[in-house]
Design a protein around this motif. Structure first.
Motif, PDB file in Angstrom:
ATOM      1  N   ASP A 107       0.860  -1.190   0.000  1.00  0.00           N
ATOM      2  CA  ASP A 107       0.000   0.000   0.000  1.00  0.00           C
ATOM      3  C   ASP A 107       0.897   1.241   0.000  1.00  0.00           C
ATOM      4  O   ASP A 107       1.770   1.381   0.875  1.00  0.00           O
ATOM      5  CB  ASP A 107      -0.904   0.025   1.233  1.00  0.00           C
ATOM      6  CG  ASP A 107      -1.908  -1.111   1.233  1.00  0.00           C
ATOM      7  OD1 ASP A 107      -2.582  -1.295   0.202  1.00  0.00           O
ATOM      8  OD2 ASP A 107      -1.996  -1.820   2.256  1.00  0.00           O
ATOM      9  N   TYR A 108       0.667   2.141  -0.979  1.00  0.00           N
ATOM     10  CA  TYR A 108       1.397   3.409  -1.053  1.00  0.00           C
ATOM     11  C   TYR A 108       0.415   4.546  -0.780  1.00  0.00           C
ATOM     12  O   TYR A 108      -0.740   4.490  -1.185  1.00  0.00           O
ATOM     13  CB  TYR A 108       1.982   3.629  -2.450  1.00  0.00           C
ATOM     14  CG  TYR A 108       2.945   2.572  -2.941  1.00  0.00           C
ATOM     15  CD1 TYR A 108       4.309   2.703  -2.718  1.00  0.00           C
ATOM     16  CD2 TYR A 108       2.484   1.470  -3.667  1.00  0.00           C
ATOM     17  CE1 TYR A 108       5.208   1.750  -3.197  1.00  0.00           C
ATOM     18  CE2 TYR A 108       3.366   0.512  -4.152  1.00  0.00           C
ATOM     19  CZ  TYR A 108       4.722   0.658  -3.911  1.00  0.00           C
ATOM     20  OH  TYR A 108       5.600  -0.292  -4.389  1.00  0.00           O
ATOM     21  N   TRP A 109       0.895   5.594  -0.147  1.00  0.00           N
ATOM     22  CA  TRP A 109       0.057   6.782   0.010  1.00  0.00           C
ATOM     23  C   TRP A 109       0.942   8.002   0.274  1.00  0.00           C
ATOM     24  O   TRP A 109       2.128   7.885   0.615  1.00  0.00           O
ATOM     25  CB  TRP A 109      -0.969   6.595   1.129  1.00  0.00           C
ATOM     26  CG  TRP A 109      -0.430   6.551   2.525  1.00  0.00           C
ATOM     27  CD1 TRP A 109      -0.310   7.580   3.422  1.00  0.00           C
ATOM     28  CD2 TRP A 109       0.062   5.388   3.222  1.00  0.00           C
ATOM     29  NE1 TRP A 109       0.206   7.137   4.621  1.00  0.00           N
ATOM     30  CE2 TRP A 109       0.456   5.804   4.524  1.00  0.00           C
ATOM     31  CE3 TRP A 109       0.214   4.042   2.862  1.00  0.00           C
ATOM     32  CZ2 TRP A 109       0.975   4.920   5.459  1.00  0.00           C
ATOM     33  CZ3 TRP A 109       0.745   3.169   3.792  1.00  0.00           C
ATOM     34  CH2 TRP A 109       1.108   3.600   5.078  1.00  0.00           C
ATOM     35  N   THR A 110       0.363   9.182   0.103  1.00  0.00           N
ATOM     36  CA  THR A 110       1.068  10.425   0.376  1.00  0.00           C
ATOM     37  C   THR A 110       0.088  11.456   0.911  1.00  0.00           C
ATOM     38  O   THR A 110      -1.086  11.473   0.502  1.00  0.00           O
ATOM     39  CB  THR A 110       1.771  10.978  -0.877  1.00  0.00           C
ATOM     40  OG1 THR A 110       2.449  12.204  -0.546  1.00  0.00           O
ATOM     41  CG2 THR A 110       0.774  11.261  -1.998  1.00  0.00           C
ATOM     42  N   ALA A 111       0.574  12.286   1.829  1.00  0.00           N
ATOM     43  CA  ALA A 111      -0.238  13.392   2.334  1.00  0.00           C
ATOM     44  C   ALA A 111      -0.067  14.636   1.472  1.00  0.00           C
ATOM     45  O   ALA A 111      -0.772  15.623   1.660  1.00  0.00           O
ATOM     46  CB  ALA A 111       0.143  13.707   3.781  1.00  0.00           C
ATOM     47  N   ASP A 112       0.870  14.584   0.519  1.00  0.00           N
ATOM     48  CA  ASP A 112       1.083  15.705  -0.402  1.00  0.00           C
ATOM     49  C   ASP A 112       0.034  15.682  -1.505  1.00  0.00           C
ATOM     50  O   ASP A 112      -0.699  14.697  -1.681  1.00  0.00           O
ATOM     51  CB  ASP A 112       2.476  15.628  -1.032  1.00  0.00           C
ATOM     52  CG  ASP A 112       3.595  15.638   0.009  1.00  0.00           C
ATOM     53  OD1 ASP A 112       3.333  16.109   1.145  1.00  0.00           O
ATOM     54  OD2 ASP A 112       4.703  15.180  -0.313  1.00  0.00           O
ATOM     55  N   GLN A 113       0.004  16.764  -2.277  1.00  0.00           N
ATOM     56  CA  GLN A 113      -0.807  16.812  -3.490  1.00  0.00           C
ATOM     57  C   GLN A 113       0.106  16.416  -4.641  1.00  0.00           C
ATOM     58  O   GLN A 113       0.854  17.238  -5.181  1.00  0.00           O
ATOM     59  CB  GLN A 113      -1.391  18.211  -3.703  1.00  0.00           C
ATOM     60  CG  GLN A 113      -2.382  18.316  -4.857  1.00  0.00           C
ATOM     61  CD  GLN A 113      -3.628  17.501  -4.602  1.00  0.00           C
ATOM     62  OE1 GLN A 113      -4.188  17.537  -3.508  1.00  0.00           O
ATOM     63  NE2 GLN A 113      -4.092  16.786  -5.616  1.00  0.00           N
ATOM     64  N   ALA A 114       0.057  15.146  -5.017  1.00  0.00           N
ATOM     65  CA  ALA A 114       1.019  14.632  -5.992  1.00  0.00           C
ATOM     66  C   ALA A 114       0.912  15.313  -7.353  1.00  0.00           C
ATOM     67  O   ALA A 114       1.894  15.359  -8.097  1.00  0.00           O
ATOM     68  CB  ALA A 114       0.839  13.122  -6.150  1.00  0.00           C
ATOM     69  N   THR A 115      -0.249  15.832  -7.686  1.00  0.00           N
ATOM     70  CA  THR A 115      -0.429  16.477  -8.992  1.00  0.00           C
ATOM     71  C   THR A 115       0.298  17.811  -9.086  1.00  0.00           C
ATOM     72  O   THR A 115       0.392  18.384 -10.173  1.00  0.00           O
ATOM     73  CB  THR A 115      -1.926  16.701  -9.284  1.00  0.00           C
ATOM     74  OG1 THR A 115      -2.506  17.451  -8.209  1.00  0.00           O
ATOM     75  CG2 THR A 115      -2.653  15.374  -9.417  1.00  0.00           C
ATOM     76  N   THR A 116       0.827  18.321  -7.956  1.00  0.00           N
ATOM     77  CA  THR A 116       1.533  19.600  -7.970  1.00  0.00           C
ATOM     78  C   THR A 116       3.038  19.432  -7.766  1.00  0.00           C
ATOM     79  O   THR A 116       3.754  20.421  -7.656  1.00  0.00           O
ATOM     80  CB  THR A 116       0.980  20.543  -6.876  1.00  0.00           C
ATOM     81  OG1 THR A 116       1.233  19.970  -5.585  1.00  0.00           O
ATOM     82  CG2 THR A 116      -0.517  20.747  -7.052  1.00  0.00           C
ATOM     83  N   TRP A 117       3.518  18.204  -7.708  1.00  0.00           N
ATOM     84  CA  TRP A 117       4.942  17.984  -7.500  1.00  0.00           C
ATOM     85  C   TRP A 117       5.759  18.547  -8.657  1.00  0.00           C
ATOM     86  O   TRP A 117       5.403  18.398  -9.831  1.00  0.00           O
ATOM     87  CB  TRP A 117       5.240  16.493  -7.343  1.00  0.00           C
ATOM     88  CG  TRP A 117       4.968  15.981  -5.962  1.00  0.00           C
ATOM     89  CD1 TRP A 117       4.841  16.698  -4.816  1.00  0.00           C
ATOM     90  CD2 TRP A 117       4.784  14.599  -5.584  1.00  0.00           C
ATOM     91  NE1 TRP A 117       4.602  15.872  -3.746  1.00  0.00           N
ATOM     92  CE2 TRP A 117       4.550  14.589  -4.174  1.00  0.00           C
ATOM     93  CE3 TRP A 117       4.789  13.401  -6.265  1.00  0.00           C
ATOM     94  CZ2 TRP A 117       4.337  13.409  -3.469  1.00  0.00           C
ATOM     95  CZ3 TRP A 117       4.580  12.223  -5.567  1.00  0.00           C
ATOM     96  CH2 TRP A 117       4.359  12.227  -4.183  1.00  0.00           C
ATOM     97  N   THR A 118       6.871  19.186  -8.303  1.00  0.00           N
ATOM     98  CA  THR A 118       7.831  19.677  -9.281  1.00  0.00           C
ATOM     99  C   THR A 118       9.191  19.058  -8.964  1.00  0.00           C
ATOM    100  O   THR A 118       9.337  18.337  -7.964  1.00  0.00           O
ATOM    101  CB  THR A 118       7.940  21.212  -9.246  1.00  0.00           C
ATOM    102  OG1 THR A 118       8.405  21.618  -7.948  1.00  0.00           O
ATOM    103  CG2 THR A 118       6.584  21.865  -9.515  1.00  0.00           C
ATOM    104  N   ALA A 119      10.172  19.354  -9.795  1.00  0.00           N
ATOM    105  CA  ALA A 119      11.502  18.795  -9.559  1.00  0.00           C
ATOM    106  C   ALA A 119      12.087  19.308  -8.248  1.00  0.00           C
ATOM    107  O   ALA A 119      12.784  18.568  -7.540  1.00  0.00           O
ATOM    108  CB  ALA A 119      12.426  19.137 -10.727  1.00  0.00           C
ATOM    109  N   ALA A 120      11.803  20.540  -7.912  1.00  0.00           N
ATOM    110  CA  ALA A 120      12.340  21.120  -6.674  1.00  0.00           C
ATOM    111  C   ALA A 120      11.488  20.713  -5.479  1.00  0.00           C
ATOM    112  O   ALA A 120      10.284  20.510  -5.590  1.00  0.00           O
ATOM    113  CB  ALA A 120      12.380  22.638  -6.796  1.00  0.00           C
TER     114      ALA A 120
END
Length: 227
Positions: A107-120
């Motif tokens: 099971d993978y999950w993230t509390a971030d908004q993955a659709t807004t991830w950038t290289a930095a």
């Protein structure tokens, strides 16, 4: 002076009657407007009708223009239109990976908004793995866990854990990964996780064979505005 004879009077009366009848049967010409003036007025009226369309026609033209504008979708920004869907866009994901007569469920999950991830910037991914299937008595251990990222230019070891951790029910292996800055021009990150397992040959034998289980996630990155 001699008086006119009856024949002369009759002739004069007939001549007067004929003249009166001729005048009565003639039509007087129309002198209300000369031909040249009438033609100029007609031409001016036709020019006005051509130059000034009716209000109904103008309304229909405006409505057509609005309809065309509504039908054209708004253009997406270059960064949004170029980004493909990612494995963690929904926030979580479950994978079932075959391991002999067992299955390693991750099971993978993230509390971030993955659709807004950038290289930095850092990106945090958590995972939890457990085993399903088998006889329920055979010992299964995780002896090495590793996670790497590849942005197409650089490959980075994000995490590594060497030990012996029970993975059979009711136990699971849980960890958190911090994915650091990628190459500024990167458009995606490929996250690869590896589980090295030791599986007992039979319950209580204390003899093991090794299995390696791999999984990969694709994490697209938005391109940052250079301005």
């Amino acid at each position: 002076m001699s008086r006119p004879t009856p024949r002369a009077r009759a002739a004069a009366f007939a001549l007067g009657t004929a003249l009166l009848a001729g005048l009565t049967g003639c039509d007087w010409p129309d002198v209300s407007m000369s031909p040249g003036i009438a033609a100029e007025a007609a031409a001016a009226e036709a020019a006005d009708e051509t130059a000034e369309p009716s209000s109904d026609a103008a309304d229909e033209t405006a409505a057509d223009e609005v309809a065309v504008q509504d039908a054209v979708p708004a253009a997406a920004t270059p960064s949004e239109s170029a980004r493909p869907a990612g494995d963690l866009d929904a926030g979580s994901l479950t994978r079932a990976l075959p391991a002999g007569d067992r299955t390693v469920v991750v099971d993978y999950w993230t509390a971030d908004q993955a659709t807004t991830w950038t290289a930095a910037g850092d990106k945090t991914v958590q995972l939890s793995a457990h085993v399903e299937g088998g006889d329920g008595e055979t010992e299964v251990l995780v002896t090495r866990f590793a996670a790497t990222t590849d942005d197409g230019t650089a490959r980075v070891l994000a995490a590594e854990d060497r030990g012996e951790f029970a993975l059979m029910p009711p136990f699971s292996y849980t960890t958190a990964l911090t994915l650091t800055d990628a190459t500024p021009t990167a458009t995606s990150l490929t996250l690869t996780v590896q589980f090295d397992l030791l599986v007992e040959t039979e319950p209580g034998s204390s003899r093991y064979f090794r299995q390696t289980v791999l999984d990969t996630l694709e994490l697209p990155l938005l391109q940052e505005d250079p301005s």
